[in-house]
Enzyme design. Structure first.
Site, PDB file in Angstrom:
ATOM      1  N   GLY A  11       0.824  -1.195   0.000  1.00  0.00           N
ATOM      2  CA  GLY A  11       0.000   0.000   0.000  1.00  0.00           C
ATOM      3  C   GLY A  11       0.865   1.254   0.000  1.00  0.00           C
ATOM      4  O   GLY A  11       2.053   1.212   0.331  1.00  0.00           O
ATOM      5  N   GLY A  68       0.311  -5.271   0.603  1.00  0.00           N
ATOM      6  CA  GLY A  68      -0.873  -5.197  -0.242  1.00  0.00           C
ATOM      7  C   GLY A  68      -0.691  -5.880  -1.577  1.00  0.00           C
ATOM      8  O   GLY A  68      -1.670  -6.309  -2.201  1.00  0.00           O
ATOM      9  N   GLU A  86       5.284  -5.916   7.654  1.00  0.00           N
ATOM     10  CA  GLU A  86       4.579  -4.867   8.405  1.00  0.00           C
ATOM     11  C   GLU A  86       5.165  -4.579   9.786  1.00  0.00           C
ATOM     12  O   GLU A  86       5.113  -3.433  10.248  1.00  0.00           O
ATOM     13  CB  GLU A  86       3.097  -5.231   8.539  1.00  0.00           C
ATOM     14  CG  GLU A  86       2.280  -5.022   7.273  1.00  0.00           C
ATOM     15  CD  GLU A  86       2.464  -6.141   6.251  1.00  0.00           C
ATOM     16  OE1 GLU A  86       1.945  -5.989   5.133  1.00  0.00           O
ATOM     17  OE2 GLU A  86       3.136  -7.146   6.564  1.00  0.00           O
ATOM     18  N   ASP A 114      -1.837  -7.732   7.041  1.00  0.00           N
ATOM     19  CA  ASP A 114      -3.272  -7.609   6.792  1.00  0.00           C
ATOM     20  C   ASP A 114      -3.569  -8.139   5.400  1.00  0.00           C
ATOM     21  O   ASP A 114      -2.901  -9.043   4.936  1.00  0.00           O
ATOM     22  CB  ASP A 114      -3.738  -6.156   6.987  1.00  0.00           C
ATOM     23  CG  ASP A 114      -3.184  -5.190   5.950  1.00  0.00           C
ATOM     24  OD1 ASP A 114      -2.102  -5.463   5.376  1.00  0.00           O
ATOM     25  OD2 ASP A 114      -3.827  -4.155   5.693  1.00  0.00           O
TER      26      ASP A 114
END
Length: 370
Positions: free
Chosen positions: A78, A126, A149, A157
């Site tokens: 992301g 992502g 992360e 995630d």
């Protein structure tokens, strides 16, 4: 090399961040931010969600291909600079982005047509979400994948906790806590990918997908992958990472170093050193996430990850991690708390509590307008 846009029916301008093409019976999605290693923005996620939804019901599209423009990778994750700026202003843009992104992940997971992802070059965070949930996942000798992360005070995630929880033994736990970059062979071992194809053959494979079934085309170009280094580390990984106590995991890693001669001892010690550089809160929450997600569906996992993500946005470490790694680039984050010992079980449990009206609704249309 990473396959880039080629001739076809292009339905977006060359300046757009994501391009959509029809090549025969193949629908092609090209992430088009090569300077940012195709980092995913809210607009890109919304556009992909809309177009993939259309193609799912289009009889003229038999197969979908997702690839990245340029030479550096499919997607580096992301757009964390945008997330950082949103946190500084206390905005809701990141939460809105995640709602759309997670709906996209769920759509890809249940996609009714072959969804082929070229996981060439960098495929992080992502980028894993828009590839590893697909039905035909292709890695190369250039693949560097992972969920890094914890390095920025966040937690895996985009369904990554579920994917890693299903990996052999405790290899997924190791990957999540250390944030290690993984080779294509490692991604295959972890269950994040299905096929190994030489990067030089990706353009020819893309062309074959225009007229052949995904199974036939990928079958022709697939090769035997090299050995997975991660698979060769199973003994000490499985011995050290079992259980749900991060401090005990570190003790085992250090103990393995003292008690076991050879390369494995050094590898275990290196893993311990790496984990100790990460956000202590993120490490403990990531471990708890992996344990809680076992037995859940992807949709349930995404709801859990969304709750955790909102709590990370409200805490200090996510912002501090992005600052240290990407904004100021001093690589010297000041975590709060600074040690695993200071992160209490009650602190971890709060990350998983319901968020009331902000709960993720994967059926909602409101997240499209981001």
């Amino acid at each position: 090399m990473t396959a880039g846009p080629t001739a076809g029916t292009n339905t977006a301008s060359p300046t757009d961040e994501v391009l959509f093409e029809r090549r025969g019976r193949l629908g092609v999605v090209t992430l088009n931010r090569p300077r940012a290693v195709n980092a995913l923005t809210a607009g890109m996620a919304a556009a992909m969600l809309e177009r993939l939804t259309e193609w799912a019901d289009d009889d003229g599209v038999a197969t979908v291909l997702v690839q990245g423009a340029g030479e550096r990778g499919l997607c580096a994750g992301g757009d964390i600079v945008a997330i950082y700026e949103d946190m500084l202003t206390g905005g809701d843009a990141t939460a809105d982005f995640w709602r759309t992104e997670y709906r996209l992940n769920a759509l890809i997971s249940g996609y009714p047509k072959p969804y082929v992802a070229f996981m060439d070059g960098l495929v992080l965070g992502g980028g894993v979400g828009i590839s590893a949930h697909g039905s035909v996942r292709v890695v190369t000798e250039r693949t560097r994948s992972g969920m890094p992360e914890t390095t920025i005070g966040f937690v895996p995630d985009v369904g990554g906790t579920l994917l890693l929880s299903r990996s052999p033994g405790e290899a997924g736990t190791h990957a999540a806590l250390t944030g290690a970059h993984l080779s294509g062979a490692d991604a295959l071992f972890l269950g994040l990918a299905d096929h190994f194809v030489a990067s030089a053959h990706l353009p020819a494979l893309a062309a074959a997908l225009e007229t052949e079934t995904a199974e036939a085309a990928v079958g022709r170009f697939s090769e035997k992958p090299p050995p997975s280094a991660l698979a060769g580390q199973r003994d000490w990984i499985d011995a050290c990472y079992t259980g749900d106590d991060a401090e005990e995991i570190l003790r085992r890693l250090r103990g393995f170093d003292r008690e076991t001669p050879g390369d494995a001892a050094g590898e275990a010690a290196e893993a311990a050193d790496t984990i100790e550089t990460k956000s202590p809160t993120a490490v403990k929450v990531a471990l708890e996430s992996l344990r809680r997600v076992r037995g859940l569906t992807l949709e349930e996992a995404l709801v859990q990850e969304y709750r955790v993500g909102l709590r990370c946005l409200a805490g200090p470490d996510f912002r501090e991690g992005i600052r240290a790694q990407v904004v100021d680039k001093d690589r010297n984050p000041q975590w709060k708390p600074a040690t695993l010992h200071e992160v209490a079980a009650a602190d971890v449990a709060r990350f998983f509590e319901p968020v009331g009206e902000r709960e993720l609704n994967l059926q909602s249309k409101e997240a499209d307008n981001v």
